[in-house]
Design an enzyme around this catalytic site. Structure first.
Site, PDB file in Angstrom:
ATOM      1  N   ASN A  28      -4.033 -33.924  80.575  1.00  0.00           N
ATOM      2  CA  ASN A  28      -3.189 -35.076  80.197  1.00  0.00           C
ATOM      3  C   ASN A  28      -3.433 -35.481  78.744  1.00  0.00           C
ATOM      4  O   ASN A  28      -3.741 -36.620  78.430  1.00  0.00           O
ATOM      5  CB  ASN A  28      -3.380 -36.265  81.153  1.00  0.00           C
ATOM      6  CG  ASN A  28      -4.790 -36.834  81.162  1.00  0.00           C
ATOM      7  OD1 ASN A  28      -5.746 -36.137  80.818  1.00  0.00           O
ATOM      8  ND2 ASN A  28      -4.925 -38.096  81.553  1.00  0.00           N
ATOM      9  N   ASP A  65     -14.829 -37.373  85.888  1.00  0.00           N
ATOM     10  CA  ASP A  65     -13.654 -38.111  85.396  1.00  0.00           C
ATOM     11  C   ASP A  65     -14.014 -38.858  84.100  1.00  0.00           C
ATOM     12  O   ASP A  65     -13.593 -39.996  83.881  1.00  0.00           O
ATOM     13  CB  ASP A  65     -13.094 -39.072  86.442  1.00  0.00           C
ATOM     14  CG  ASP A  65     -11.664 -39.519  86.105  1.00  0.00           C
ATOM     15  OD1 ASP A  65     -11.120 -39.056  85.071  1.00  0.00           O
ATOM     16  OD2 ASP A  65     -11.107 -40.322  86.860  1.00  0.00           O
TER      17      ASP A  65
HETATM   18  O1  DOR Z   1      -9.628 -43.720  85.212  1.00  0.00           O
HETATM   19  C1  DOR Z   1      -8.910 -42.779  84.931  1.00  0.00           C
HETATM   20  N1  DOR Z   1      -8.721 -42.371  83.654  1.00  0.00           N
HETATM   21  N2  DOR Z   1      -8.284 -42.155  85.913  1.00  0.00           N
HETATM   22  C2  DOR Z   1      -7.393 -41.195  85.680  1.00  0.00           C
HETATM   23  O2  DOR Z   1      -6.906 -40.630  86.605  1.00  0.00           O
HETATM   24  C3  DOR Z   1      -6.993 -40.851  84.297  1.00  0.00           C
HETATM   25  C4  DOR Z   1      -8.085 -41.141  83.368  1.00  0.00           C
HETATM   26  C5  DOR Z   1      -7.665 -41.056  81.919  1.00  0.00           C
HETATM   27  O3  DOR Z   1      -7.016 -40.086  81.516  1.00  0.00           O
HETATM   28  O4  DOR Z   1      -8.017 -41.958  81.157  1.00  0.00           O
END
Ligand code: DOR
Length: 426
Positions: free
Chosen positions: A93, A304
Site C-alpha cells: 500500500n 504491521d
Molecule cells: O494500523 C494499520 N496501519 N493498519 C493497516 O491495516 C494499515 C496500516 C498502514 O498502512 O498504516
C-alpha cells in the site's frame, strides 16, 4: 579451525531441539556447531541467549515508494535488523501501490542495495488497491511475489475475491487479507465498546473483522487457495481459524505485537499512537489472541510496522492515520507478554512465517551447512527503549519497560545489528 565468527555459549535451536552450544560461522554459512567449534576471528558471547534462525516479518510497511518521509527501505531495514529480522515482507500500500512487476522489482532491488534484511515485496490483489479488478498477478508472480494483499483495505467484493483466489491458487501463492468489513468500519476510530461509549467516539464492532473472515474462509475452502488472515484482533476470529483448520482449509493467521500488548482501554488516553486498524479490542480478545498464539492456532507474530510522521499523528485522535511501529519490539512482546517458549518463539516468528512467505533460505533451525542467518535474543534482559531506527516515532513502546532483548542479528554471516560491542580477535 579458525571461523570467521563464533557465537559462544547460547541455547541453540537445532534439529535435535535446544542445546547449549557454540556456533561457528565461515563464508556466510554455519561451519561448526557444538562444544568444540574452535576459535573465531570475532567472538560474540551469547551466554543465556536464545540462538536460532533470524526472524521473518510477513507484514511490514516500508512506505517506499512515495511516502519516504515516514520510512524508506533503508530506515525500515535498520529497524528490522535491530528487531532481529533477517527478512521482511513489504506491504504494497505504497504510492503507487505495488500492482505490477516492475514496482515489486524496485522494492526487492532497494532491499538488496541496502543489504541488511531480505526485502520480499508483496503485491496487490486488485489494481491500485481499488477492489475492482485484478492486479497484474502474473507479472507480480514473475517478479517473485508470493503474497498478495490489498492491506490497509479489505477486498470487499466477493466475486472479485473469488476470481483472485482462483487465479492465485493456480499459481501457488497466498491471498493475505486485511479482514475488516469496510462498511462496518468506515466511520469508526476505535473498538466499539465501553471505552468508545465513554469517549463518545464512533466504534468498529467485532463483527467487522469476524464477518469478513467468515466469508473469506468459505471462499478459501471453495477455491482451495492458501489463505492468510492478517492482524487477527478478536477472540471469535481465533475460533473461526481453529474451526477452518479442523475442516482442512489451507488457512494461516497472524497477530500483531500491539494486539497482544494493549487493549481498548489504552485509547482512553486519546494518544493517537494507539489508533490502529483493526482497533485494539477488549481484554478478553487480547487474552484469546495470546492463547491462540501459544497454542499455535495463530501461526505467526507479524508486526504491521506502520510508520507515520509526528505531524500526521499529532492531531485529534479521530483525524490521525492508523498504525504503530513494531519491528524493534516484536520479539520483546512475544517473550515478555505472550511468554512463548524458545521453540514456540522461533516457530511463530521465523519458521512458520518463512513457510507462509515461501522463503526457503529463512526459518531454518541451525545446523552445519545452513545459511548463517541467525538471531541471538536475551529472554531475561529487561530494557526501556528510548529511541528507534525508524524515521517515525509512533510507538507507545518507547519509554515502556520491556522484557526480552535482541542482542545480535546476522544475515548470511554478516552482523547486521549488535547491541553490545563486538571485539575482533578475541
Ligand atoms: O494500523 C494499520 N496501519 N493498519 C493497516 O491495516 C494499515 C496500516 C498502514 O498502512 O498504516
Amino acid at each position: 579451525m579458525m571461523n570467521d565468527l563464533v557465537l559462544r555459549g547460547g541455547s541453540v535451536l537445532t534439529p535435535e531441539g535446544v542445546v547449549v552450544a557454540d556456533v561457528g560461522v565461515s563464508n556466510g554459512v554455519i561451519a561448526a556447531l557444538g562444544t568444540t567449534v574452535g576459535e573465531g576471528k570475532t567472538t560474540l558471547d551469547v551466554t543465556g541467549c536464545w540462538v536460532g534462525p533470524a526472524l521473518v516479518d510477513i507484514h511490514t510497511h516500508l512506505r517506499e515508494p512515495g511516502q519516504e518521509w515516514k520510512e524508506d527501505v533503508e530506515s525500515g531495514s535498520l529497524a528490522a535488523a535491530a528487531g532481529g529480522f533477517g527478512a521482511v515482507v513489504a506491504m504494497p500500500n505504497t504510492m503507487p501501490a505495488i500492482d505490477a512487476g516492475h514496482l515489486a522489482r524496485f522494492i526487492r532491488d532497494r532491499g538488496r542495495e541496502v543489504g541488511l534484511v531480505d526485502v520480499m515485496p508483496s503485491g496487490c490483489i486488485t489494481l491500485g488497491r481499488a477492489g475492482i479488478s485484478m492486479s497484474h498477478i502474473d507479472d507480480l508472480w514473475k517478479a517473485g511475489v508470493r503474497i498478495f494483499t490489498d492491506d490497509g483495505d479489505s477486498v470487499a467484493n466477493s466475486a472479485v475475491l473469488r476470481s483472485a483466489m482462483e487465479y492465485i491458487s493456480a499459481l501457488g501463492g497466498v491471498v493475505s487479507q486485511h479482514a475488516v468489513d469496510p462498511d462496518l468500519s468506515s466511520v469508526g476510530h476505535m473498538h466499539e465498546g465501553s471505552v468508545s461509549s465513554r469517549l463518545g467516539m464512533y466504534g468498529i464492532p467485532h463483527a467487522a473483522d469476524d464477518i469478513t473472515l467468515a466469508r473469506d474462509l468459505v471462499l478459501a475452502e471453495m477455491t482451495g487457495v492458501r489463505y492468510h488472515v492478517q492482524h487477527l484482533s478478536t477472540a471469535n476470529g481465533v475460533e473461526l481459524v481453529r474451526e477452518a483448520k479442523r475442516r482442512g482449509v489451507a488457512v494461516t493467521a497472524e497477530v500483531s505485537p500491539h494486539h497482544m500488548a494493549f487493549d481498548h482501554t489504552a485509547v482512553a488516553t486519546t494518544d493517537s499512537n494507539f489508533k490502529v486498524m483493526p482497533p485494539l479490542r477488549e481484554s478478553s480478545d487480547r487474552q484469546a489472541l495470546i492463547a491462540g498464539l501459544v497454542e499455535g492456532i495463530i501461526d505467526a507474530v507479524a508486526t504491521d510496522h506502520a510508520p507515520h510522521a509526528a505531524l500526521e499523528k499529532e492531531v485529534p485522535f479521530e483525524e490521525a492515520p492508523n498504525g504503530m511501529l513494531g519491528l524493534e519490539w516484536a520479539a520483546s512482546i512475544a517473550i515478555g507478554v505472550a511468554a512463548l517458549t524458545q521453540e514456540a518463539f522461533f516457530d511463530r516468528m521465523s519458521i512458520r512465517p518463512a513457510a507462509i512467505a515461501s522463503l526457503p533460505e529463512h526459518g531454518q533451525v541451525l545446523q552445519v551447512g545452513t545459511a548463517a542467518t541467525i538471531v541471538a535474543v536475551d529472554p531475561l534482559h529487561t530494557w526501556t527503549p528510548t529511541t528507534t531506527f525508524s524515521k517515525s516515532r509512533n510507538a507507545p513502546y518507547i519509554g515502556m519497560e520491556l522484557a526480552g532483548k535482541v542482542r545480535h542479528t546476522l544475515l548470511r554471516g554478516v552482523v547486521t545489528f549488535s547491541d553490545t560491542p563486538i571485539v575482533a580477535g578475541q
